[in-house]
Design an enzyme around this catalytic site. Structure first.
Site, PDB file in Angstrom:
ATOM      1  N   TYR A  53      77.145  24.640  55.425  1.00 47.30           N
ATOM      2  CA  TYR A  53      76.676  25.737  55.716  1.00 47.30           C
ATOM      3  C   TYR A  53      76.283  23.890  56.005  1.00 47.30           C
ATOM      4  CZ  TYR A  53      75.747  29.908  56.510  1.00 47.30           C
ATOM      5  OH  TYR A  53      75.642  31.978  56.638  1.00 47.30           O
ATOM      6  N   LEU A 213      68.509  40.014  63.978  1.00 47.90           N
ATOM      7  CA  LEU A 213      68.054  39.643  65.796  1.00 47.90           C
ATOM      8  C   LEU A 213      68.977  39.624  67.168  1.00 47.90           C
ATOM      9  CD1 LEU A 213      64.697  37.130  65.437  1.00 47.90           C
ATOM     10  CD2 LEU A 213      65.215  39.812  65.214  1.00 47.90           C
ATOM     11  N   GLY A 216      69.038  35.740  67.965  1.00 50.05           N
ATOM     12  CA  GLY A 216      67.283  35.441  68.578  1.00 50.05           C
ATOM     13  C   GLY A 216      67.290  36.720  69.852  1.00 50.05           C
ATOM     14  N   LEU A 217      68.594  37.385  70.009  1.00 49.15           N
ATOM     15  CA  LEU A 217      68.691  38.716  71.236  1.00 49.15           C
ATOM     16  C   LEU A 217      66.954  39.513  71.199  1.00 49.15           C
ATOM     17  CD1 LEU A 217      69.508  38.796  74.181  1.00 49.15           C
ATOM     18  CD2 LEU A 217      71.131  40.096  73.092  1.00 49.15           C
TER      19      LEU A 217
END
Length: 324
Positions: A53, A213, A216-217
């Site tokens: 990451y 999500l 973000g959707l």
């Protein structure tokens, strides 16, 4: 906070797991510190990261940020159940990736150094490695447990049959085996219900639902796109899914408006109600995102609402062969 057990272990974790994918990339270092402090103050004791990451800047950046936060003291490290991952490429060299015994052990040492800690609570294989046998994987993991560098082993992005194979090989070695599987699971993607969740339940492996999500959707994506305020919804898996699921997302946002729910909160609350799910891995960019996830813990969803969600996003149970 009502804590739950991680799979069949005696380890207590919060049903919300703080995902750190944004740290150092979309979220500044100071904002990341604030998010971790806020999460811990709200009783979230389960943090998740991965050794690669921060790759947009440099691999390992996010672990470094978490390590610097631990170094602030105040019992931060002692209070946190820390998960990290191994498998993804850390350089261009051929042995700096995958699940060979060499790489698992070397990557763990590197993560411990970046995280500024002596141990990782849940060391997860980020992906399956078709070149690595379970004998080699378990030999590496057992050594790390014996050395006190890790406490438990988890998987991520595995198939149901991989979970079964891994557990059977662990049993043959008198090994605890996998305690968790982290998978992409949300209203848009209910595929884990076909085999991953049933396999995890059969072997008492905790399911950690990530991307609740769907990039973000499910957080009011259509509205944000129309307003020009979309960040994650305008890229990645959200943009791919919106091409084929636009009508479903519109129906979902309409349901949320009618029922008085914030879309992001409802999506995470739904996962928290799903059988077999131990924790939802929420990856906030902002404090508002973290607040929404925490509020989702308090939502009560009645059967009528759950039935409406099933109509918009049908369960995949009917596709299981035994149901034919």
């Amino acid at each position: 906070m009502d804590y739950v057990r991680l799979g069949r272990t005696a380890l207590s974790v919060s049903p919300l797991c703080l995902g750190t994918l944004n740290f150092g990339v979309r979220t500044s270092v100071d904002e990341a510190y604030d998010l971790m402090d806020a999460a811990l103050s709200q009783g979230i004791n389960f943090f998740d990261t991965a050794n690669h990451y921060g790759w947009q800047v440099h691999r390992g950046l996010t672990e470094e940020i978490i390590g610097d936060w631990f170094a602030k003291g105040g019992g931060r490290r002692e209070k946190v159940v820390l998960g990290s991952k191994v498998c993804n490429s850390m350089s261009d060299w051929p042995n700096d990736r995958g699940l060979s015994m060499r790489h698992i052990i070397a990557a763990c040492d590197d993560s411990l150094r970046r995280l500024r800690t002596d141990w990782i609570d849940v060391y997860q294989m980020h992906h399956a490695d078709p070149h690595a046998s379970w004998e080699e994987v378990w030999q590496a993991m057992e050594l790390l447990v014996q050395q006190g560098k890790i406490r438990y082993v988890g998987s991520s992005n595995f198939t149901g049959w991989s979970l079964a194979a891994g557990q059977e090989r662990a049993r043959a070695r008198n090994n605890l085996g996998l305690v968790s599987e982290q998978c992409l699971y949300n209203l848009v993607n209910r595929q884990p219900e076909l085999e991953i969740v049933p396999a995890a339940q059969a072997y008492q492996i905790g399911v950690l639902a990530c991307s609740p999500l769907h990039g973000g959707l499910l957080g009011g994506g259509l509205r944000k796109l129309a307003d020009g305020t979309a960040v994650k919804t305008a890229q990645g898996r959200a943009m791919v899914a919106i091409e084929t699921r636009r009508a479903d997302i519109a129906a979902y946002e309409s349901l949320c408006a009618r029922a008085g729910f914030d879309p992001a909160e409802l999506a995470q609350a739904w996962l928290l109600h799903r059988p077999g799910v131990t924790a939802v891995v929420t990856g906030p960019r902002t404090m508002a995102h973290l607040d929404a996830a925490i509020h989702a813990l308090k939502l009560e969803l009645d059967n009528d609402l759950l039935a409406e969600l099933d109509q918009i996003f049908p369960p995949m149970v009917s596709q299981i062969p035994q149901a034919w």
